[in-house]
Scaffold this motif. Sequence first.
Motif, PDB file in Angstrom:
ATOM      1  N   ILE A  21       0.844  -1.211   0.000  1.00 48.22           N
ATOM      2  CA  ILE A  21       0.000   0.000   0.000  1.00 48.22           C
ATOM      3  C   ILE A  21       0.873   1.254   0.000  1.00 48.22           C
ATOM      4  O   ILE A  21       0.605   2.207  -0.742  1.00 48.22           O
ATOM      5  N   GLY A 135     -10.085  -5.260   8.501  1.00 52.90           N
ATOM      6  CA  GLY A 135     -10.211  -4.044   7.710  1.00 52.90           C
ATOM      7  C   GLY A 135     -11.400  -3.176   8.076  1.00 52.90           C
ATOM      8  O   GLY A 135     -11.535  -2.058   7.575  1.00 52.90           O
ATOM      9  N   SER A 308      -4.893  -2.394   5.162  1.00 54.43           N
ATOM     10  CA  SER A 308      -5.637  -1.149   4.973  1.00 54.43           C
ATOM     11  C   SER A 308      -5.847  -0.434   6.310  1.00 54.43           C
ATOM     12  O   SER A 308      -5.645   0.780   6.434  1.00 54.43           O
TER      13      SER A 308
ATOM     14  N   THR B 146      -9.970   4.417   6.412  1.00 53.56           N
ATOM     15  CA  THR B 146      -9.833   3.769   5.098  1.00 53.56           C
ATOM     16  C   THR B 146      -9.061   4.612   4.080  1.00 53.56           C
ATOM     17  O   THR B 146      -9.109   4.333   2.888  1.00 53.56           O
ATOM     18  N   ALA B 148      -6.215   4.539   3.202  1.00 54.22           N
ATOM     19  CA  ALA B 148      -5.188   3.795   2.476  1.00 54.22           C
ATOM     20  C   ALA B 148      -5.694   3.218   1.157  1.00 54.22           C
ATOM     21  O   ALA B 148      -4.923   2.654   0.403  1.00 54.22           O
ATOM     22  N   ASN B 149      -6.982   3.352   0.868  1.00 49.84           N
ATOM     23  CA  ASN B 149      -7.572   2.673  -0.277  1.00 49.84           C
ATOM     24  C   ASN B 149      -7.916   3.587  -1.451  1.00 49.84           C
ATOM     25  O   ASN B 149      -8.252   4.753  -1.263  1.00 49.84           O
ATOM     26  N   GLY B 288     -12.985  -1.108  -1.780  1.00 48.28           N
ATOM     27  CA  GLY B 288     -11.655  -0.510  -1.869  1.00 48.28           C
ATOM     28  C   GLY B 288     -10.646  -1.521  -2.358  1.00 48.28           C
ATOM     29  O   GLY B 288     -10.871  -2.727  -2.248  1.00 48.28           O
ATOM     30  N   PHE B 290      -7.697  -2.361  -1.266  1.00 51.07           N
ATOM     31  CA  PHE B 290      -7.073  -3.212  -0.257  1.00 51.07           C
ATOM     32  C   PHE B 290      -8.081  -3.733   0.756  1.00 51.07           C
ATOM     33  O   PHE B 290      -8.055  -4.891   1.125  1.00 51.07           O
ATOM     34  N   VAL B 291      -8.986  -2.882   1.195  1.00 52.84           N
ATOM     35  CA  VAL B 291      -9.903  -3.299   2.261  1.00 52.84           C
ATOM     36  C   VAL B 291     -10.990  -4.235   1.745  1.00 52.84           C
ATOM     37  O   VAL B 291     -11.601  -4.967   2.521  1.00 52.84           O
TER      38      VAL B 291
END
Lengths: 429, 429
Positions: A21, A135, A308, B146, B148-149, B288, B290-291
């Motif tokens: 990420i 997550g 995440s 969140t 990071a997504n 998302g 990654f999530v």
Amino acid sequence: MKPIKIGLIGLGTVGGGVVEILKAHHDDIVRHAGVDLQLVRAADTNEARFAQLGLGPDVATTDGFAVIADPEVDVVVELVGGTGIAHKMVIEALKAGKSVVTANKALLATHGEEIFALADARGLDIRFEAAVGGGIPILGPLTHSTTANEFSRVLGIVNGTTNYMLTRMTEAGLDFDTALKEAQDLGYAEADPTADVDGYDAAAKIAILASMVFNSRVTLNDVPTQGIRELAPADIAYAAEIGYTVKLLALANKTDSGIDIRVHPTMIPAKHQLASVDGVYNAIYLTGDFVGDLMFFGEGAGAGAAASAVVGDIVEAARTLGGGTDAIGCTCTDNLPIRALDDLVCRYYFRLIVADRAGVIAAVARVLADHRVSMQSLIQRGTTADGMAEVVYVTHAAREGDIQAALAEIRELDVVSSVASLIRVEDLA
Amino acid sequence: MKPIKIGLIGLGTVGGGVVEILKAHHDDIVRHAGVDLQLVRAADTNEARFAQLGLGPDVATTDGFAVIADPEVDVVVELVGGTGIAHKMVIEALKAGKSVVTANKALLATHGEEIFALADARGLDIRFEAAVGGGIPILGPLTHSTTANEFSRVLGIVNGTTNYMLTRMTEAGLDFDTALKEAQDLGYAEADPTADVDGYDAAAKIAILASMVFNSRVTLNDVPTQGIRELAPADIAYAAEIGYTVKLLALANKTDSGIDIRVHPTMIPAKHQLASVDGVYNAIYLTGDFVGDLMFFGEGAGAGAAASAVVGDIVEAARTLGGGTDAIGCTCTDNLPIRALDDLVCRYYFRLIVADRAGVIAAVARVLADHRVSMQSLIQRGTTADGMAEVVYVTHAAREGDIQAALAEIRELDVVSSVASLIRVEDLA
């Protein structure tokens, strides 16, 4: 923009996801969140991972403590797991004045008090969103959007392995061993599945959740825990027959006599929102005095989902270093007692294997009545080859201490071969 | 601890809830969130509310602008609604250097750009959690946990009135008028239900959500909107027959050719997590990179739920004044185009009323083929008293422009009495 330097310890699946990420979304995070995250040190005892993740010798090390000691590092990310060396690392990182992000539920559910107190005393951030719901954002919302509420309960499906197994046991009638084998083959269960199937993973998560939701210290040892090893397909089928679904629930209720907290297989109404949370998905359900019922649903495990949450925490820790508000860990100032499991009052389902002859039902009924347990319904099925019959009971609300005492006596009756199962029934109204 | 002084404009149901929470949980919020919130001014044009809420003459005023002008007030809470005077108030509050909390979706979906730019230029907080999901925390998680997504879609059931009506139409077979009357009787629908049943409320919410999720400006005018007025019980019944549930979905997808955004009745798989969101409950679903999939479920409306979100925002604004991190509104820097509805590609359900004679199916099939629309399934039901028959079509994936052109031609066929309905089908895979 001053770069925030990240030191990462533990390059397993979640750690690998974090590296990925930070690479894939570095520029997005600068643009959207206003922080420039740079991974400057990364440690793992398995050197093979350095090349796999494209980490050069300037970044990679086999010594986690070297990451902590590096004066460049602003935020330490602990993804080692367990309560041994990870405990030392988190304490040492805080003592070195670093903000800490961790996904370590066992550590926080066991040593949370020490860790939060140290972070608080030093004015440092400790963030751990990935420790509870993978997550699923839950600690963030609890400490931000929903702070206006007093919550009366928090419960959920917080273990993906067992939820996958229960889904398969329900949909395909698999038994425990077959479901476990399938989960292991798919990588959803570990070779040693104890932490998942015996409920300890869920217990650590509900201990952390209850601490945050009720603002009162709850540790892993406070949580009576029962896993799904003894669940039979027969019980799942009977549950369906009476409109219920069996889930491994982690629950915490705030009662007048303290916090009622526990993890066990539970029959919940098949129409409840939680009953349709299937497979490896998790969900956390809360009731607040103003907001009413809330549910947060998502992937409770898996590299991407947990990574995440970890990176979300890193972003927040970085923003805090830039002059933001510290994370609120658990102030845990409310000091509520933990209620004994014996004082639980709920409905119970249990299944007896009995001799198929006159007087059995009457004998069982007498014992139940002696212990103030009143029956709501009863299903009796035909005789098996060995002359035994199966009887399924659902009680009205009864005290756990009473039902346990009654079952201990019922187990000793001549006409009773065994108490095959006992499952708590929660209507979640 | 320095008290943070709150000025509240609008004492309707949500405003009343805010007053109630600030009273009931003042001490809890000090203890848990570390801020001392004091309601110092409160305005409403209806003076009767002052006494009902226990607000004395030192606090109460009929002049909202007096609240803004009061030098004591740190945070202005706008609960007036609409895009008229509320717009002036929010702008004036920001110009006066106050942080602003609002629940006004129409205002933000229309004038968001101006408001966010002004807040940003002055370094002030603008928070609006209650504008999107009522009590459901969604903007908080999006801008925190969140971050990071990269999200590829956001969709949801974001209007409680229509979801209640659809639930009743599905479960009890009610028609639109009866369901609306029932919702009005229960206080779930207003006397003038336009904003809800015609989808404008949902459109404002998805415009705000899409702006935040995709970091790109989307306004109310960008959202093709269709409500539930023309939904017939017959269509809901046919949907159930083929395994679907009809929900009023607000959707936004990030595609290679821009943002696909719309509000309309939608057939979704009956087994999807969103399909079981019933009654006045709302839910927002995101994907998302990654999530994975996330869903946030709760009460989308109601005084308590919305007030909970407003007070959550007040707490955050207060913490920010104490030296915290500013709220990230929408930086909206990605400038993605909005894709034309004609370019949508999805499956379609439609119902025709046709003459019950030979050649009808062939004639319709010819038109569909001419417009590159390929049929997946067809259900034909018996003749009605007036010699008409009903035919229900589900297509394979087709272009919206093509299906609309085909239906325009089909409508003109001699053998076709009417196109009774057209509903988009989303499998949400």
